[in-house]
Design a protein around this motif. Structure first.
Motif, short mmCIF file in Angstrom:
data_model
loop_
_atom_site.label_atom_id
_atom_site.label_comp_id
_atom_site.label_asym_id
_atom_site.label_seq_id
_atom_site.Cartn_x
_atom_site.Cartn_y
_atom_site.Cartn_z
N PHE A 85 -23.37 -33.90 21.71
CA PHE A 85 -22.21 -34.52 21.09
C PHE A 85 -20.91 -34.09 21.79
N PHE A 86 -20.92 -32.95 22.46
CA PHE A 86 -19.74 -32.48 23.17
C PHE A 86 -19.64 -33.07 24.57
N GLY A 87 -20.77 -33.26 25.22
CA GLY A 87 -20.79 -33.82 26.56
C GLY A 87 -22.11 -34.53 26.78
N ALA A 88 -22.05 -35.76 27.24
CA ALA A 88 -23.25 -36.60 27.34
C ALA A 88 -24.33 -35.98 28.23
N ALA A 89 -23.95 -35.24 29.24
CA ALA A 89 -24.94 -34.64 30.14
C ALA A 89 -25.82 -33.64 29.41
N MET A 90 -25.30 -33.06 28.33
CA MET A 90 -26.09 -32.07 27.60
C MET A 90 -27.24 -32.69 26.82
N TRP A 91 -27.20 -34.01 26.57
CA TRP A 91 -28.37 -34.64 25.97
C TRP A 91 -29.55 -34.49 26.91
N LEU A 92 -29.30 -34.70 28.20
CA LEU A 92 -30.37 -34.57 29.19
C LEU A 92 -30.77 -33.11 29.39
N VAL A 93 -29.78 -32.25 29.61
CA VAL A 93 -30.07 -30.84 29.87
C VAL A 93 -30.73 -30.20 28.64
N GLY A 94 -30.14 -30.43 27.46
CA GLY A 94 -30.71 -29.88 26.24
C GLY A 94 -32.10 -30.44 25.97
N GLY A 95 -32.27 -31.74 26.22
CA GLY A 95 -33.57 -32.36 26.02
C GLY A 95 -34.63 -31.78 26.93
N LEU A 96 -34.27 -31.53 28.19
CA LEU A 96 -35.23 -30.92 29.12
C LEU A 96 -35.62 -29.51 28.67
N PHE A 97 -34.64 -28.74 28.22
CA PHE A 97 -34.95 -27.39 27.74
C PHE A 97 -35.82 -27.43 26.49
#
Length: 136
Positions: A85-97
């Motif tokens: 929700f803070f930065g769209a790229a973290m959906w991908l990074v967080g999802g991968l983790f």
């Protein structure tokens, strides 16, 4: 399938869990740079949430030797994913983790029989063989 040496497998998987959480904490520290250049920018609230999450992830990496360590790490996967929700790229990074974490729990379940719980204890030391008279 179970591990031939569950004690060793438990220690190895605990180390892997600690490493994943440490990498997650480092990744979260890179988020403020991206947030500052997009959308609403970097507010004090967002920065505080990200720093607290990074610290919690690093601290959680240190408690992976304790029985509750995997539960703590699993709970922290939710706020990690929500940093999207803070930065769209973290959906991908967080999802991968999160996927890596889920895979680690699956491997642990296959090798040790349970994704959570204390690591197996060392087997009791074998006593030296004795002769029929009771002498070692």
């Amino acid at each position: 399938m179970t591990a031939p040496d569950p004690v060793r497998a438990g220690k190895a998987l605990g180390g892997a869990a600690a490493a994943i959480l440490l990498l997650e904490g480092i990744a979260v520290l890179f988020v403020p740079r991206g947030i500052a250049q997009s959308g609403d920018g970097l507010t004090g609230f967002r920065l505080t949430v990200l720093i607290v999450l990074a610290v919690l992830l690093v601290l959680a990496s240190g408690v992976q030797r304790r029985p509750q360590g995997l539960v703590v790490g699993t709970v922290l996967q939710v706020p990690l994913l929500l940093t999207g929700f803070f930065g769209a790229a973290m959906w991908l990074v967080g999802g991968l983790f999160v996927l890596i974490w889920a895979y680690l729990l699956q491997i642990r379940k296959e090798l040790l029989g349970s994704p959570f719980g204390p690591p197996p204890a060392a087997p009791p030391a074998a006593s030296p063989p004795t002769d029929p008279a009771g002498h070692p």
